[in-house]
Design a protein around this motif. Structure first.
Motif, PDB file in Angstrom:
ATOM      1  N   PHE A 210      29.596  -7.529  83.419  1.00 12.58           N
ATOM      2  CA  PHE A 210      28.365  -7.918  82.722  1.00 12.58           C
ATOM      3  C   PHE A 210      27.907  -6.800  81.801  1.00 12.58           C
ATOM      4  N   GLY A 211      27.966  -5.588  82.268  1.00  7.49           N
ATOM      5  CA  GLY A 211      27.437  -4.484  81.467  1.00  7.49           C
ATOM      6  C   GLY A 211      28.311  -4.132  80.284  1.00  7.49           C
ATOM      7  N   SER A 212      29.579  -3.813  80.539  1.00  4.47           N
ATOM      8  CA  SER A 212      30.369  -3.250  79.451  1.00  4.47           C
ATOM      9  C   SER A 212      30.971  -4.326  78.557  1.00  4.47           C
ATOM     10  N   LEU A 213      31.265  -5.493  79.099  1.00  4.19           N
ATOM     11  CA  LEU A 213      31.892  -6.532  78.281  1.00  4.19           C
ATOM     12  C   LEU A 213      30.848  -7.494  77.726  1.00  4.19           C
ATOM     13  N   ARG A 214      29.959  -7.940  78.605  1.00  6.61           N
ATOM     14  CA  ARG A 214      29.046  -9.015  78.203  1.00  6.61           C
ATOM     15  C   ARG A 214      27.677  -8.514  77.776  1.00  6.61           C
ATOM     16  N   HIS A 215      27.450  -7.218  77.879  1.00  4.59           N
ATOM     17  CA  HIS A 215      26.178  -6.624  77.441  1.00  4.59           C
ATOM     18  C   HIS A 215      24.980  -7.348  78.035  1.00  4.59           C
ATOM     19  N   ALA A 216      25.114  -7.760  79.269  1.00  6.49           N
ATOM     20  CA  ALA A 216      24.031  -8.528  79.895  1.00  6.49           C
ATOM     21  C   ALA A 216      23.724  -7.948  81.274  1.00  6.49           C
ATOM     22  N   ARG A 217      22.561  -8.314  81.776  1.00  6.07           N
ATOM     23  CA  ARG A 217      22.139  -7.827  83.090  1.00  6.07           C
ATOM     24  C   ARG A 217      22.598  -8.794  84.171  1.00  6.07           C
ATOM     25  N   ASP A 218      22.927  -8.272  85.327  1.00  3.96           N
ATOM     26  CA  ASP A 218      23.375  -9.164  86.406  1.00  3.96           C
ATOM     27  C   ASP A 218      22.464  -9.039  87.631  1.00  3.96           C
TER      28      ASP A 218
ATOM     29  N   ILE B 306      24.635 -15.460  65.259  1.00  4.34           N
ATOM     30  CA  ILE B 306      23.315 -14.852  65.495  1.00  4.34           C
ATOM     31  C   ILE B 306      23.305 -13.389  65.059  1.00  4.34           C
ATOM     32  N   GLU B 307      24.387 -12.676  65.389  1.00  3.70           N
ATOM     33  CA  GLU B 307      24.444 -11.251  65.025  1.00  3.70           C
ATOM     34  C   GLU B 307      24.503 -11.101  63.514  1.00  3.70           C
ATOM     35  N   PHE B 308      25.215 -12.023  62.886  1.00  3.56           N
ATOM     36  CA  PHE B 308      25.295 -11.970  61.427  1.00  3.56           C
ATOM     37  C   PHE B 308      23.927 -12.254  60.808  1.00  3.56           C
ATOM     38  N   TYR B 309      23.240 -13.270  61.307  1.00  3.24           N
ATOM     39  CA  TYR B 309      21.899 -13.576  60.788  1.00  3.24           C
ATOM     40  C   TYR B 309      20.987 -12.358  60.946  1.00  3.24           C
ATOM     41  N   ALA B 310      21.001 -11.786  62.154  1.00  2.00           N
ATOM     42  CA  ALA B 310      20.123 -10.643  62.420  1.00  2.00           C
ATOM     43  C   ALA B 310      20.408  -9.526  61.421  1.00  2.00           C
ATOM     44  N   GLU B 311      21.678  -9.341  61.146  1.00  4.18           N
ATOM     45  CA  GLU B 311      22.097  -8.289  60.227  1.00  4.18           C
ATOM     46  C   GLU B 311      21.533  -8.535  58.819  1.00  4.18           C
ATOM     47  N   ILE B 312      21.647  -9.757  58.326  1.00  2.42           N
ATOM     48  CA  ILE B 312      21.180  -9.974  56.947  1.00  2.42           C
ATOM     49  C   ILE B 312      19.657  -9.946  56.857  1.00  2.42           C
ATOM     50  N   HIS B 331      16.671 -22.242  73.582  1.00  2.00           N
ATOM     51  CA  HIS B 331      17.586 -22.340  74.729  1.00  2.00           C
ATOM     52  C   HIS B 331      18.612 -21.221  74.584  1.00  2.00           C
ATOM     53  N   ASP B 332      18.637 -20.288  75.516  1.00  2.00           N
ATOM     54  CA  ASP B 332      19.610 -19.192  75.480  1.00  2.00           C
ATOM     55  C   ASP B 332      20.962 -19.708  75.961  1.00  2.00           C
ATOM     56  N   PRO B 333      21.939 -19.880  75.079  1.00  3.65           N
ATOM     57  CA  PRO B 333      23.232 -20.391  75.537  1.00  3.65           C
ATOM     58  C   PRO B 333      23.911 -19.381  76.475  1.00  3.65           C
ATOM     59  N   CYS B 334      24.377 -19.862  77.595  1.00  2.58           N
ATOM     60  CA  CYS B 334      24.991 -18.966  78.595  1.00  2.58           C
ATOM     61  C   CYS B 334      26.061 -18.085  77.998  1.00  2.58           C
ATOM     62  N   ASP B 344      18.019 -10.927  72.604  1.00  2.00           N
ATOM     63  CA  ASP B 344      17.070 -10.207  71.737  1.00  2.00           C
ATOM     64  C   ASP B 344      17.341 -10.496  70.273  1.00  2.00           C
ATOM     65  N   GLU B 345      18.616 -10.553  69.909  1.00  2.00           N
ATOM     66  CA  GLU B 345      18.959 -10.818  68.519  1.00  2.00           C
ATOM     67  C   GLU B 345      18.463 -12.209  68.110  1.00  2.00           C
ATOM     68  N   ALA B 346      18.637 -13.184  68.993  1.00  2.00           N
ATOM     69  CA  ALA B 346      18.181 -14.539  68.679  1.00  2.00           C
ATOM     70  C   ALA B 346      16.674 -14.544  68.466  1.00  2.00           C
ATOM     71  N   ARG B 347      15.952 -13.830  69.320  1.00  2.00           N
ATOM     72  CA  ARG B 347      14.493 -13.785  69.180  1.00  2.00           C
ATOM     73  C   ARG B 347      14.074 -13.064  67.905  1.00  2.00           C
ATOM     74  N   TYR B 348      14.829 -12.054  67.546  1.00  2.00           N
ATOM     75  CA  TYR B 348      14.520 -11.344  66.301  1.00  2.00           C
ATOM     76  C   TYR B 348      14.641 -12.300  65.104  1.00  2.00           C
ATOM     77  N   VAL B 349      15.717 -13.073  65.079  1.00  4.71           N
ATOM     78  CA  VAL B 349      15.918 -14.003  63.964  1.00  4.71           C
ATOM     79  C   VAL B 349      14.817 -15.069  63.958  1.00  4.71           C
ATOM     80  N   ILE B 350      14.451 -15.545  65.144  1.00  2.89           N
ATOM     81  CA  ILE B 350      13.388 -16.552  65.224  1.00  2.89           C
ATOM     82  C   ILE B 350      12.071 -15.978  64.704  1.00  2.89           C
ATOM     83  N   ASN B 351      11.804 -14.733  65.073  1.00  6.63           N
ATOM     84  CA  ASN B 351      10.604 -14.066  64.594  1.00  6.63           C
ATOM     85  C   ASN B 351      10.561 -13.966  63.083  1.00  6.63           C
ATOM     86  N   GLU B 352      11.724 -13.751  62.501  1.00  2.77           N
ATOM     87  CA  GLU B 352      11.802 -13.612  61.049  1.00  2.77           C
ATOM     88  C   GLU B 352      11.643 -14.947  60.335  1.00  2.77           C
TER      89      GLU B 352
END
Ligand code: HEM
Ligand code: HEM
Ligand code: SF4
Ligand code: SF4
Ligand code: SF4
Lengths: 219, 447
Positions: A210-218, B306-312, B331-334, B344-352
């Motif tokens: 989760f941490g190093s690959l998925r950058h998420a909290r577990d 999402i990362e690309f949007y946040a970047e631009i 909805h945060d996709p799993c 966080d990136e998704a929320r940043y884009v939504i905020n913008e």
């Protein structure tokens, strides 16, 4: 009776301790080798930092969302496990026995404290037993082995308590205590009690992935 | 305990007929089933399989992490560990008889009662990866030739066309040119560059886009154009980044799919891959693809839309004329939030881009799956009612946000759209569904 006492306080102690140590090391080593052969990703993604981060969140009470969602179980599980591990290591009787045999000694619990902790372990066993029967989804998961396991863990605590208080038949209880304690020790690596040794690895690997690959909290 | 056993049989198969499962299983014998599973355990079942199945203390703390369990009135068969008990535990027990009925039931369980969403992993004290165990059983089902028909058809499409939707090579190019023409009505100098060598961005998307939702390609082209991006798409196979084979257990095919996708980008000497708004496709490339091909990490940089949007937005390469003014929720996709931490990136884009944002509860890593993921929606119509009924908690979660005023539900994942659309419709929630790209396109300056 005396024969049994001699066995239980002599050769059986050694069998239990050596069996425990060999079982733990053997099974963990086997797992590590299997992982090398069949799950190389485990080594690739394992990260000490993220493993510890995850473990900390799961070993500090209420530091994970899951623990906060189940407060009663969390408290019961922590009290149960702490007492379960601390009491036998620091019970005065055990420390004295070890000192008499091998001439090494360490700090021991005051007797009343050990007594209370023993009761807490027994209550913990009852709690887990009742939960296992009363909650449909836990009952569904249960196997006969799960019940045997609770009995296996409860036995040395019940008999130790009995012996300490010198109730009726405490001499027999003393022998049963040694036998059940040894049996439990021996079973640790070969039953579900092995969860104790697996936990750092399963938790650590989840934390790493989760941490190093998925950058998420577990937690 | 009697009661439990009864439940074991009474609920079997829910009376749903699926040719892939029923016909497939009818060709098998218990000996054959045992042999295939034993061989699988022997060859591919390693330390993780052992550690997970041995560490589980049957505590049930994962139960209420799973939307299937919660939505079906705490049916114990549907808890994560309950699904393990019915499937992999029996397989690992050499004494258990694995008959045709077992395979049918196990197949239905692992393919349609688990979305591989990994929510339970973050609720289990041991971090046991139930999704891994379910996938292990799916792999066995694949080897036995027992796979739900609809998803198997998608896998066949992957195998013969390298895309998910039987899109022919000429149809693909036609679609791109058609979208370019349409977009040129709006922005005369817009291009959809095909096979451009050395572009900064290799854009890949999923099969259903050219097939059913070509206007999404148009939208993305406008966003790329206005952001001044140097981008391209390949004319040859490799443009589809999705993968149903990883969900059917066909890992050999997954390896081929991910390889051709990476190679398409590398052949064009692109600097990085930008993927469209899809969660499962992202998982297939980022997490599964590299592993399957034997790399620790993908061979070239890759980001989700999402990362690309946040970047631009950060680089101010795109301008919002007026923020989207209806209240939105997310909805945060799993597969990109539990799978890549992009909450966080998704929320940043939504905020913008949006003026009012209302959180779903729970959210981020703790969000509930849409019910479509893990190939479940791809198992098709036979399982649709069951799927929607198995996600009542999603409906409750969405209804709570709607009651706080949310009107639009943003889901930056194609698969989630499918699942959420069904949930919204079935439970009459009256929310409108959008991609992040829809909102950006709608609100951005386009000349
Ligand atoms: C290996 C062999 C063991 C021997 C020879 C042994 C021996 C003893 C003895 C002599 C006592 C003292 C009784 C008294 O005060 O009269 C005792 C107490 C106790 N033992 Fe053990 N023990 C063994 C293993 C274990 C194990 C494995 C556990 C638990 C996991 C355990 C838990 C306890 C507890 C909790 C008490 C204290 C009870 C109280 O203070 O209420 N023992 N043991
Ligand atoms: C230090 C390492 C250990 C860890 C991290 C650990 C962890 C856990 C966890 C997470 C659970 C499930 C909690 C729950 O049901 O609320 C559990 C249950 C349990 N553990 Fe441990 N444990 C450890 C050591 C031990 C030891 C040494 C024993 C016994 C000698 C033991 C005996 C049990 C029992 C009996 C249960 C109850 C299972 C049930 O629900 O019936 N644990 N442990
Ligand atoms: S929470 Fe983990 S250990 Fe407990 S039953 Fe579920 S999978 Fe097993
Ligand atoms: S992975 Fe998701 S769907 Fe599957 S058992 Fe876990 S929580 Fe349920
Ligand atoms: S479809 Fe969406 S919510 Fe469902 S599993 Fe995939 S990413 Fe998760």
């Amino acid at each position: 009776m005396h024969e049994l006492y001699k066995l239980a306080s002599g050769i059986f102690v050694w069998i239990a301790i050596l069996g425990f140590a060999a079982g733990m090391i053997g099974r963990l080593a086997h797992l590590a080798l299997t992982a090398r052969k069949k799950d190389p990703v485990v080594y690739q993604y394992f990260s000490l930092y993220y493993a510890l981060r995850s473990m900390l969140h799961w070993i500090i009470p209420f530091a994970s969302t899951g623990m906060r969602a189940h407060p009663v179980i969390t408290i019961a599980a922590f009290v149960f496990h702490i007492c379960l591990i601390v009491t036998p290591l620091f019970a005065a009787a055990h420390v004295i026995l070890v000192m008499e045999s091998w001439n090494v000694a360490w700090w021991h619990l005051p007797d009343p404290a050990a007594d209370v902790m023993t009761v807490l372990v027994i209550l913990g066993c009852l709690f887990f037993l009742i939960r296992r029967i009363a909650q449909e989804h836990v009952r569904y998961l249960s196997t006969a082995g799960d019940f045997v396991l609770i009995a296996l863990v409860a036995a040395p605590f019940v008999t130790g308590f009995w012996t300490y208080h010198q109730w009726y038949g405490y001499e027999t209880a003393g022998i049963l205590h040694m036998l059940s304690g040894e049996l439990m020790l021996l079973c640790l690596p070969f039953t579900r009690l092995f969860h104790m040794a697996l936990w750092p690895f399963t938790r650590g690997y989840a934390g790493s992935e989760f941490g190093s690959l998925r950058h998420a909290r577990d937690w | 305990m009697n009661q439990n056993n009864q439940k074991d049989t009474a609920n079997n198969k829910n009376g749903i007929y699926d040719v892939g499962i029923d016909k497939g299983a009818s060709r098998l014998t218990p000996e054959k089933i045992r042999k295939v599973f034993d061989a699988l355990v022997e060859t591919e079942g390693g330390a993780r399989l052992r550690a997970y199945t041995n560490a589980c203390v049957h505590c049930g703390l994962c139960s209420d992490a799973c939307h299937h369990f919660l939505s079906k009135d705490n049916d114990p068969r549907l808890s994560p560990a309950g699904k393990v008990k019915q499937t992999i535990s029996r397989i690992l027990n050499k004494k258990a008889k694995l008959d045709v009925d077992f395979v049918k039931q196990a197949c239905e369980t692992v393919f349609t009662e688990c979305n591989l969403c990994r929510r339970c992993v973050i609720y289990c004290p041991f971090g046991i990866d139930v999704a891994y165990l379910m996938l292990f059983v799916r792999r066995g089902c694949h080897q036995l030739g027992v796979v739900p028909q609809y998803i198997q058809d998608t896998a066949h499409s992957h195998a013969s066309t390298f895309n998910q939707m039987w899109v022919r090579d000429d149809e693909w190019i036609d679609t791109l040119q058609w979208q370019e023409e349409e977009a040129r009505d709006e922005i005369p100098d817009l291009r959809i560059p095909i096979d451009k060598k050395g572009a900064d961005i290799f854009y890949s998307l999923i099969g259903p886009e050219p097939k059913f939702r070509a206007q999404l390609i148009y939208q993305m082209a406008v966003i790329f154009h206005m952001a001044g991006a140097d981008w391209t798409l390949p004319s040859a196979p490799g443009w589809d980044n999705s993968d149903m084979c990883m969900f059917t257990g066909d890992m050999e095919m997954t390896a081929r799919l991910k390889k051709i996708h990476f190679e398409a980008a590398m052949d064009l000497k692109a600097k990085r891959i930008v993927m469209g708004e899809c969660g499962h496709a992202f998982r297939s490339v980022y997490d599964v693809g590299n592993r399957t091909l034997g790399w620790k990490m993908p061979p070239l940089p890759m980001v989700h839309a999402i990362e690309f949007y946040a970047e631009i937005f950060r680089e101010k390469r795109i301008e919002i004329l007026e923020k989207f003014d209806r209240p939105v929720t997310l909805h945060d996709p799993c597969n990109i939030v539990r799978g890549r931490g992009l909450g966080d990136e998704a929320r940043y884009v939504i905020n913008e881009t949006c003026s009012t944002f209302i959180e779903l509860e729970p959210n981020r890593e703790h969000n509930f799956c849409c019910g479509a993921g893990g190939g479940v929606i791809n198992c098709g119509p036979p399982f649709k009612n069951k799927r929607v009924e198995s996600n009542r908690v999603k409906a409750d979660q969405l209804a709570a946000a709607r009651d706080k005023g949310a009107e639009v539900l943003i889901a930056p994942c194609h698969n989630c759209h499918g699942g959420l659309e069904d949930v919204i419709h079935h439970y009459e929630l009256g929310l409108e569904l959008k991609f992040l790209g829809d909102i950006i396109y709608e609100c951005m300056k386009k000349e």
